[in-house]
Design a protein around this motif. Structure first.
Motif, PDB file in Angstrom:
ATOM      1  N   VAL A   1       0.877  -1.247  -0.142  1.00  0.00           N
ATOM      2  CA  VAL A   1      -0.031  -0.093   0.051  1.00  0.00           C
ATOM      3  C   VAL A   1       0.967   1.203   0.049  1.00  0.00           C
ATOM      4  O   VAL A   1       1.990   1.220   0.369  1.00  0.00           O
ATOM      5  N   SER A   2       0.221   2.578  -0.302  1.00  0.00           N
ATOM      6  CA  SER A   2       1.235   3.700  -0.560  1.00  0.00           C
ATOM      7  C   SER A   2       1.126   4.097   1.009  1.00  0.00           C
ATOM      8  O   SER A   2       0.930   3.685   1.965  1.00  0.00           O
ATOM      9  N   TYR A   3       2.318   4.928   1.153  1.00  0.00           N
ATOM     10  CA  TYR A   3       2.836   5.422   2.557  1.00  0.00           C
ATOM     11  C   TYR A   3       1.742   6.441   2.995  1.00  0.00           C
ATOM     12  O   TYR A   3       1.766   6.443   4.214  1.00  0.00           O
ATOM     13  N   ASP A   4       0.883   7.031   2.263  1.00  0.00           N
ATOM     14  CA  ASP A   4      -0.180   7.634   2.691  1.00  0.00           C
ATOM     15  C   ASP A   4      -1.361   7.162   3.353  1.00  0.00           C
ATOM     16  O   ASP A   4      -2.405   7.538   3.557  1.00  0.00           O
ATOM     17  N   SER A   5      -1.423   5.764   3.264  1.00  0.00           N
ATOM     18  CA  SER A   5      -2.608   4.949   3.740  1.00  0.00           C
ATOM     19  C   SER A   5      -2.394   4.797   5.261  1.00  0.00           C
ATOM     20  O   SER A   5      -1.319   5.033   6.054  1.00  0.00           O
ATOM     21  N   ASP A   6      -3.634   4.716   5.776  1.00  0.00           N
ATOM     22  CA  ASP A   6      -3.767   4.580   7.347  1.00  0.00           C
ATOM     23  C   ASP A   6      -3.422   3.118   7.350  1.00  0.00           C
ATOM     24  O   ASP A   6      -4.251   2.270   7.297  1.00  0.00           O
ATOM     25  N   PRO A   7      -2.402   2.851   8.354  1.00  0.00           N
ATOM     26  CA  PRO A   7      -2.189   1.484   8.616  1.00  0.00           C
ATOM     27  C   PRO A   7      -3.014   0.627   9.350  1.00  0.00           C
ATOM     28  O   PRO A   7      -3.267  -0.734   8.998  1.00  0.00           O
ATOM     29  N   VAL A   8      -3.694   1.480  10.274  1.00  0.00           N
ATOM     30  CA  VAL A   8      -4.844   0.641  11.064  1.00  0.00           C
ATOM     31  C   VAL A   8      -5.973   0.426  10.060  1.00  0.00           C
ATOM     32  O   VAL A   8      -6.481  -0.830  10.409  1.00  0.00           O
ATOM     33  N   LEU A   9      -6.474   1.288   9.241  1.00  0.00           N
ATOM     34  CA  LEU A   9      -7.449   0.826   8.242  1.00  0.00           C
ATOM     35  C   LEU A   9      -7.160  -0.292   7.557  1.00  0.00           C
ATOM     36  O   LEU A   9      -8.002  -1.249   7.308  1.00  0.00           O
ATOM     37  N   VAL A  10      -5.873  -0.356   7.000  1.00  0.00           N
ATOM     38  CA  VAL A  10      -5.238  -1.365   6.051  1.00  0.00           C
ATOM     39  C   VAL A  10      -5.359  -2.896   6.990  1.00  0.00           C
ATOM     40  O   VAL A  10      -6.175  -3.819   6.324  1.00  0.00           O
TER      41      VAL A  10
ATOM     42  N   GLN B   1       0.213  -8.502   9.273  1.00  0.00           N
ATOM     43  CA  GLN B   1       1.815  -7.866   9.912  1.00  0.00           C
ATOM     44  C   GLN B   1       2.134  -7.036   9.011  1.00  0.00           C
ATOM     45  O   GLN B   1       2.228  -6.980   7.722  1.00  0.00           O
ATOM     46  N   LEU B   2       2.767  -5.838   9.482  1.00  0.00           N
ATOM     47  CA  LEU B   2       3.603  -4.950   8.450  1.00  0.00           C
ATOM     48  C   LEU B   2       5.103  -5.383   8.584  1.00  0.00           C
ATOM     49  O   LEU B   2       5.803  -5.230   9.505  1.00  0.00           O
ATOM     50  N   THR B   3       5.355  -5.841   7.430  1.00  0.00           N
ATOM     51  CA  THR B   3       6.735  -6.626   7.400  1.00  0.00           C
ATOM     52  C   THR B   3       7.592  -5.715   6.666  1.00  0.00           C
ATOM     53  O   THR B   3       8.746  -6.066   6.736  1.00  0.00           O
ATOM     54  N   GLU B   4       7.380  -4.674   5.916  1.00  0.00           N
ATOM     55  CA  GLU B   4       8.507  -4.156   5.435  1.00  0.00           C
ATOM     56  C   GLU B   4       7.956  -2.372   5.076  1.00  0.00           C
ATOM     57  O   GLU B   4       6.882  -2.230   4.599  1.00  0.00           O
ATOM     58  N   PHE B   5       9.006  -1.680   4.984  1.00  0.00           N
ATOM     59  CA  PHE B   5       8.935  -0.295   4.661  1.00  0.00           C
ATOM     60  C   PHE B   5       9.661  -0.170   3.214  1.00  0.00           C
ATOM     61  O   PHE B   5      11.111  -0.276   2.917  1.00  0.00           O
ATOM     62  N   ALA B   6       8.862  -0.678   2.130  1.00  0.00           N
ATOM     63  CA  ALA B   6       9.303  -0.860   0.696  1.00  0.00           C
ATOM     64  C   ALA B   6       9.730   0.501   0.051  1.00  0.00           C
ATOM     65  O   ALA B   6       9.640   1.652   0.434  1.00  0.00           O
ATOM     66  N   GLU B   7      10.388   0.154  -1.162  1.00  0.00           N
ATOM     67  CA  GLU B   7      10.612   1.401  -1.747  1.00  0.00           C
ATOM     68  C   GLU B   7       9.701   2.256  -2.179  1.00  0.00           C
ATOM     69  O   GLU B   7       9.689   3.537  -2.330  1.00  0.00           O
ATOM     70  N   SER B   8       8.765   1.743  -2.450  1.00  0.00           N
ATOM     71  CA  SER B   8       7.256   2.483  -2.992  1.00  0.00           C
ATOM     72  C   SER B   8       6.173   2.614  -2.066  1.00  0.00           C
ATOM     73  O   SER B   8       5.149   3.238  -2.099  1.00  0.00           O
ATOM     74  N   GLY B   9       6.470   1.772  -0.955  1.00  0.00           N
ATOM     75  CA  GLY B   9       5.134   1.858   0.071  1.00  0.00           C
ATOM     76  C   GLY B   9       5.125   0.931   1.426  1.00  0.00           C
ATOM     77  O   GLY B   9       6.427   0.202   1.226  1.00  0.00           O
ATOM     78  N   LEU B  10       4.293   0.736   1.798  1.00  0.00           N
ATOM     79  CA  LEU B  10       4.177  -0.074   2.944  1.00  0.00           C
ATOM     80  C   LEU B  10       3.818  -1.625   2.488  1.00  0.00           C
ATOM     81  O   LEU B  10       3.283  -1.456   1.362  1.00  0.00           O
ATOM     82  N   ARG B  11       4.339  -2.608   3.109  1.00  0.00           N
ATOM     83  CA  ARG B  11       4.154  -4.037   2.804  1.00  0.00           C
ATOM     84  C   ARG B  11       3.575  -4.858   4.060  1.00  0.00           C
ATOM     85  O   ARG B  11       4.397  -4.726   4.776  1.00  0.00           O
ATOM     86  N   PHE B  12       2.377  -5.174   3.755  1.00  0.00           N
ATOM     87  CA  PHE B  12       1.667  -6.054   4.748  1.00  0.00           C
ATOM     88  C   PHE B  12       1.673  -7.497   4.362  1.00  0.00           C
ATOM     89  O   PHE B  12       1.674  -7.831   3.251  1.00  0.00           O
TER      90      PHE B  12
END
Length: 254
Positions: free
Chosen positions: A156-165, A188-199
């Protein structure tokens, strides 16, 4: 000859009876019956030879010759036979198990002393020599039970709400009938990737043990649907492009 025929028919009848009886441990009984059959054949042949009055010293020499043959021409057959005995005794796999050996994946349909039959998802029966189960790495998805965990990765993009995701991913898992309620699905929030968050969405299933790809597809479709409804953006790789003018002192950035 009649002794061999009777023994073979008795073995088939016992195996058929065990298969029909759902109240017994089929795998254990099949192993016991198969091993008992070969032991009975060996004992019966020795008894028949003794009653004929033949000099068994000849067969001692013959056994030695056979041993030499096994060491050379029959090495593979003997290896598969011994491996089959080990499988029947130790039971690292049983009928119905979902396994992977080498590049082959499928459900165990039959176990004999020479080879094991595996049926793939394409309904293709593959005969695997028993020695492969001893010499190669074997993955048994059903060894500890019929439950299997499936994991799908969701960016998901970095501007996404992780709690909502997290809430949306758990909602997708809860809406899928093939996902078990216990153990409960996890996010699980597994990675701060190059283009976004990875769950990662982790779920357990019993219905799709032999069709993990189908369950992953259903979950992915569900994720796309709820993300679109809630305007959660899935990122794509971004790159900066620099365009250089003829004048090396000037640089244009896009």
């Amino acid at each position: 000859m009649s002794f061999l025929i009777v023994s073979s028919k008795l073995k088939k009848w016992l195996l058929a009876s065990v298969t029909k009886n759902r109240g017994v441990n089929t795998s254990n009984w099949r192993a016991t019956i198969t091993l008992s059959y070969y032991a009975l054949i060996g004992i019966g042949l020795v008894g028949i030879l003794q009653t004929t009055g033949l000099d068994l010293s000849f067969f001692t020499v013959l056994t030695g010759a056979i041993g030499i043959g096994v060491g050379f021409g029959m090495q593979t057959i003997f290896s598969n036979f011994v491996s089959g005995i080990i499988i029947l005794l130790e039971k690292p796999l049983k009928l119905g198990d979902r396994i992977e050996v080498g590049t082959i994946a499928g459900n165990v349909q039959n176990i004999s002393v020479r080879a094991t039959t595996i049926v793939t998802n394409d309904n293709v029966s593959i005969i695997v020599p028993n020695s492969d189960f001893i010499s190669k790495q074997v993955i048994n998805w059903s060894h500890s039970g019929n439950r299997v965990r499936v994991t799908i990765s969701v960016p998901v993009s970095y501007d996404s709400d992780p709690v909502l995701v997290e809430q949306l991913l758990l909602q997708v898992a809860d809406n899928e009938p093939g996902v078990l309620k216990a153990p409960a699905p996890k996010v699980q929030l597994t990675e701060f990737a190059e283009s976004g968050l990875r769950f990662s969405l982790l779920v357990w299933t019993q219905e799709y043990t032999d069709r993990l790809g189908v369950l992953k597809s259903l979950l992915n479709f569900g994720v796309l649907k709820v993300f679109k409804e809630n305007k959660i953006r899935i990122p794509y790789p971004q790159r900066e492009i620099h365009v250089f003018n003829e004048d090396p002192t000037k640089e244009t950035k896009l």
